[in-house]
Design an enzyme around this catalytic site. Structure first.
Site, PDB file in Angstrom:
ATOM      1  N   CYS A 155       0.815  -1.225   0.000  1.00  0.00           N
ATOM      2  CA  CYS A 155       0.000   0.000   0.000  1.00  0.00           C
ATOM      3  C   CYS A 155       0.847   1.273   0.000  1.00  0.00           C
ATOM      4  CB  CYS A 155      -0.959   0.006   1.187  1.00  0.00           C
ATOM      5  SG  CYS A 155      -2.166  -1.320   1.111  1.00  0.00           S
ATOM      6  N   HIS A 201      -3.264   7.638   1.743  1.00  0.00           N
ATOM      7  CA  HIS A 201      -3.654   6.301   1.280  1.00  0.00           C
ATOM      8  C   HIS A 201      -5.067   6.036   1.775  1.00  0.00           C
ATOM      9  CE1 HIS A 201      -3.921   2.121   0.498  1.00  0.00           C
ATOM     10  NE2 HIS A 201      -3.760   1.748   1.754  1.00  0.00           N
ATOM     11  N   ASN A 226      -9.988   0.104  -0.722  1.00  0.00           N
ATOM     12  CA  ASN A 226      -8.528   0.204  -0.624  1.00  0.00           C
ATOM     13  C   ASN A 226      -7.917  -0.415  -1.887  1.00  0.00           C
ATOM     14  OD1 ASN A 226      -5.812  -0.088  -0.039  1.00  0.00           O
ATOM     15  ND2 ASN A 226      -6.122  -0.912   2.018  1.00  0.00           N
TER      16      ASN A 226
HETATM   17  O1  UT7 Z   1      -3.788  -0.498   3.458  1.00  0.00           O
HETATM   18  C1  UT7 Z   1      -3.147  -0.710   4.674  1.00  0.00           C
HETATM   19  C2  UT7 Z   1      -3.615  -1.928   5.304  1.00  0.00           C
HETATM   20  N1  UT7 Z   1      -4.959  -1.989   5.805  1.00  0.00           N
HETATM   21  C3  UT7 Z   1      -5.481  -1.168   6.725  1.00  0.00           C
HETATM   22  O2  UT7 Z   1      -5.020  -0.098   7.009  1.00  0.00           O
HETATM   23  C4  UT7 Z   1      -6.698  -1.682   7.442  1.00  0.00           C
HETATM   24  C5  UT7 Z   1      -6.571  -1.458   8.906  1.00  0.00           C
HETATM   25  N2  UT7 Z   1      -7.653  -2.000   9.684  1.00  0.00           N
HETATM   26  C6  UT7 Z   1      -8.945  -1.616   9.562  1.00  0.00           C
HETATM   27  O3  UT7 Z   1      -9.287  -0.809   8.705  1.00  0.00           O
HETATM   28  C7  UT7 Z   1      -9.961  -2.147  10.564  1.00  0.00           C
HETATM   29  O4  UT7 Z   1      -9.289  -2.791  11.622  1.00  0.00           O
HETATM   30  C8  UT7 Z   1     -10.974  -3.143   9.933  1.00  0.00           C
HETATM   31  C9  UT7 Z   1     -11.944  -2.366   9.038  1.00  0.00           C
HETATM   32  C10 UT7 Z   1     -10.258  -4.194   9.144  1.00  0.00           C
HETATM   33  C11 UT7 Z   1     -11.814  -3.793  11.028  1.00  0.00           C
HETATM   34  O5  UT7 Z   1     -12.447  -2.836  11.855  1.00  0.00           O
HETATM   35  P1  UT7 Z   1     -12.374  -2.984  13.449  1.00  0.00           P
HETATM   36  O6  UT7 Z   1     -13.200  -1.890  14.009  1.00  0.00           O
HETATM   37  O7  UT7 Z   1     -10.921  -3.040  13.841  1.00  0.00           O
HETATM   38  O8  UT7 Z   1     -13.133  -4.350  13.683  1.00  0.00           O
HETATM   39  P2  UT7 Z   1     -12.586  -5.724  14.303  1.00  0.00           P
HETATM   40  O9  UT7 Z   1     -11.569  -6.347  13.411  1.00  0.00           O
HETATM   41  O10 UT7 Z   1     -12.231  -5.485  15.725  1.00  0.00           O
HETATM   42  O11 UT7 Z   1     -13.902  -6.591  14.259  1.00  0.00           O
HETATM   43  C12 UT7 Z   1     -15.039  -6.243  15.045  1.00  0.00           C
HETATM   44  C13 UT7 Z   1     -16.085  -7.307  14.823  1.00  0.00           C
HETATM   45  C14 UT7 Z   1     -15.539  -8.724  15.018  1.00  0.00           C
HETATM   46  O12 UT7 Z   1     -16.553  -9.465  15.654  1.00  0.00           O
HETATM   47  P3  UT7 Z   1     -16.450  -9.791  17.237  1.00  0.00           P
HETATM   48  O13 UT7 Z   1     -15.151 -10.542  17.382  1.00  0.00           O
HETATM   49  O14 UT7 Z   1     -16.422  -8.462  17.891  1.00  0.00           O
HETATM   50  O15 UT7 Z   1     -17.666 -10.597  17.481  1.00  0.00           O
HETATM   51  C15 UT7 Z   1     -15.382  -9.220  13.601  1.00  0.00           C
HETATM   52  O16 UT7 Z   1     -15.522 -10.621  13.482  1.00  0.00           O
HETATM   53  O17 UT7 Z   1     -16.580  -7.244  13.482  1.00  0.00           O
HETATM   54  C16 UT7 Z   1     -16.509  -8.530  12.891  1.00  0.00           C
HETATM   55  N3  UT7 Z   1     -16.301  -8.373  11.459  1.00  0.00           N
HETATM   56  C17 UT7 Z   1     -17.294  -8.168  10.598  1.00  0.00           C
HETATM   57  N4  UT7 Z   1     -18.623  -8.083  10.751  1.00  0.00           N
HETATM   58  C18 UT7 Z   1     -19.353  -7.844   9.666  1.00  0.00           C
HETATM   59  C19 UT7 Z   1     -15.116  -8.364  10.793  1.00  0.00           C
HETATM   60  N5  UT7 Z   1     -15.348  -8.163   9.483  1.00  0.00           N
HETATM   61  C20 UT7 Z   1     -16.676  -8.036   9.338  1.00  0.00           C
HETATM   62  C21 UT7 Z   1     -17.519  -7.803   8.237  1.00  0.00           C
HETATM   63  N6  UT7 Z   1     -18.843  -7.717   8.441  1.00  0.00           N
HETATM   64  N7  UT7 Z   1     -17.050  -7.633   6.985  1.00  0.00           N
END
Ligand code: UT7
Length: 323
Positions: free
Chosen positions: A113, A250, A280
Site C-alpha cells: 500500500c 492512502h 482500498n
Molecule cells: O492499506 C493498509 C492496510 N490496511 C489497513 O489499514 C486496514 C486497517 N484496519 C482496519 O481498517 C480495521 O481494523 C478493519 C476495518 C479491518 C476492522 O475494523 P475494526 O473496528 O478493527 O473491527 P474488528 O476487526 O475489531 O472486528 C469487530 C467485529 C468482530 O466481531 P467480534 O469478534 O467483535 O464478534 C469481527 O468478526 O466485526 C466482525 N467483522 C465483521 N462483521 C461484519 C469483521 N469483518 C466483518 C464484516 N462484516 N465484513
C-alpha cells in the site's frame, strides 16, 4: 537544483462496481457494518482477463495526455504493485512495450500500500540526480485476485484500479517555493510481516496465495506511523498542518484518514477522500485520488500537496509536493 515536477496525472477504474449489498449476499456482512467501520460503499473489480498492466497502461496514457507529452519523452517507468501480471517480467516492462518505449528503464517496486510513495521517492532520486529526464510513476493493482472471497474480514476492504503521474526534471531554486517533489520520507520494519501478508509466493509455496491481515493491529500501527512520518516532513520544512492545501492519504479506512488528519491539524475539508467509492486499492489509491482532485480542479498549480501511506511489511512513508 533539479526538481521532479508533476506534469500530468491520470487514472483508470475497471467498469464493474461491486456494492456492499452484493458482498452481503456472499459473506456474513452488511452495508451498515462496512460503512460504519471503513467508510466504504463500493469498489471496482477488474474483469476476467483484465490485468494490472492493462489498467496501469490506461492510467499511464491518461497521465501522458494530461501532461501533453509523448511516450517517447519518458525514460523511466516505475510501477508500484503487489499484484503483477506475472512473477516476471516486471509489469512495468509490459506497460513500457505497450507505450512503444524502447529506451530507458522500467521496473516494478514492491511496498504494497505504500508503493506509490516509495515509487515517487525512487523516481525523484533518479530525476534529481540527472539519471533520468522524465518518469511515469504508476500505482496499479488487481487485489481482487489475491482476496479470499470467503473471508469477510478482508474481502470487503479492497478494490482494483490504477493511477499514474508524469514527473519531469526541471530546474528549481532549491527552496520550498519550487514546484515539484519537495521532500520524501520512506520507512520499513520487517518485524511486522505477519500482521499483513499474502500466504503464498513463487519462492515459497509456488502459489499466489491470499491476503491475510490482523486488521485491528494494522489500524493501531497505521495512525501512529502515518503521523510520525508526516511529522518528519513538518520538522524538515518548518511547515504545519495549516500550510497544507491538500492532504491526499492512502485510502484504506475513513477512520484512519480522519484520525491522522486530526493528529496533524489538517482540517477535513482539505482531505481528498475516495475510499467510499474505490475501497482500498493499495498502491493505486493515492494516484487515483490525486487524479480525481486534479481533474475536478481542487488541486491547483502551486499548491502544497501532502501524501502518505502505510502497508504490508510494514512499510510507510510520506511526500510533500508543490503541484
Ligand atoms: O492499506 C493498509 C492496510 N490496511 C489497513 O489499514 C486496514 C486497517 N484496519 C482496519 O481498517 C480495521 O481494523 C478493519 C476495518 C479491518 C476492522 O475494523 P475494526 O473496528 O478493527 O473491527 P474488528 O476487526 O475489531 O472486528 C469487530 C467485529 C468482530 O466481531 P467480534 O469478534 O467483535 O464478534 C469481527 O468478526 O466485526 C466482525 N467483522 C465483521 N462483521 C461484519 C469483521 N469483518 C466483518 C464484516 N462484516 N465484513
Amino acid at each position: 537544483m533539479l526538481r521532479s515536477v508533476v506534469r500530468g496525472c491520470g487514472s483508470y477504474l475497471p467498469e464493474r462496481i461491486v456494492t456492499n449489498a452484493e458482498l452481503a449476499q456472499r459473506v456474513d456482512t452488511s452495508d451498515e457494518w462496512i460503512v460504519q467501520r471503513t467508510g466504504i460503499h463500493q469498489r471496482h473489480v477488474a474483469a476476467e482477463g483484465e490485468t494490472t498492466s492493462m489498467i496501469g497502461l490506461k492510467a499511464a496514457r491518461a497521465a501522458l495526455a494530461d501532461a501533453g507529452m509523448d511516450a517517447s519523452e519518458i525514460d523511466l517507468i516505475v510501477v508500484a504493485t503487489a499484484t503483477p501480471d506475472h512473477t516476471f517480467p516486471a509489469t512495468a516492462t509490459q506497460i513500457q512495450a505497450e507505450l512503444g518505449i524502447t529506451e530507458g528503464a522500467a521496473f516494478d517496486l514492491q511496498a504494497v500500500c505504500s508503493g506509490f510513495v516509495f515509487g515517487l521517492a525512487t523516481a525523484d532520486k533518479f530525476l534529481r540526480s540527472g539519471a533520468a529526464r522524465a518518469a511515469l510513476v504508476i500505482g496499479a493493482e488487481t487485489f481482487s485476485r489475491i482476496l479470499d472471497w470467503e473471508d469477510r474480514a478482508t474481502c470487503v476492504l479492497f478494490g482494483d484500479g490504477a493511477g499514474a503521474v508524469v514527473l519531469k526534471a526541471e530546474e528549481g531554486g532549491g527552496t520550498l517555493a519550487d514546484r515539484g517533489v519537495l521532500t520524501t520520507h520512506i520507512r520499513s520494519d520487517g518485524r511486522f510481516k505477519n500482521k499483513l501478508y499474502v500466504d503464498g509466493g513463487a519462492g515459497s509455496t509456488k502459489t499466489v496465495g491470499f491476503l491475510r491481515m490482523e486488521g485491528k493491529e494494522v489500524f493501531r500501527h497505521a495512525v501512529v506511523k502515518l503521523a510520525e512520518t508526516v511529522q518528519h516532513t513538518f520538522s524538515e520544512t518548518g511547515l504545519s498542518g495549516r500550510d497544507i492545501d491538500w492532504f491526499v492519504p492512502h485510502q484504506a479506512n475513513r477512520r484512519i484518514i480522519d484520525a491522522t488528519a486530526d493528529k496533524l491539524g489538517i482540517s477535513h475539508d482539505r482531505v481528498v477522500v475516495t475510499v467510499d467509492r474505490h475501497g482500498n486499492t493499495s498502491a493505486a489509491s493515492i494516484p487515483l485520488a490525486l487524479a480525481e482532485a486534479h481533474r475536478d480542479g481542487r488541486i491547483q498549480p502551486g499548491q502544497l500537496v501532502l501524501i502518505e501511506a502505510m502497508g504490508g511489511g510494514f512499510t510507510w512513508g510520506s511526500a510533500l509536493i508543490r503541484w
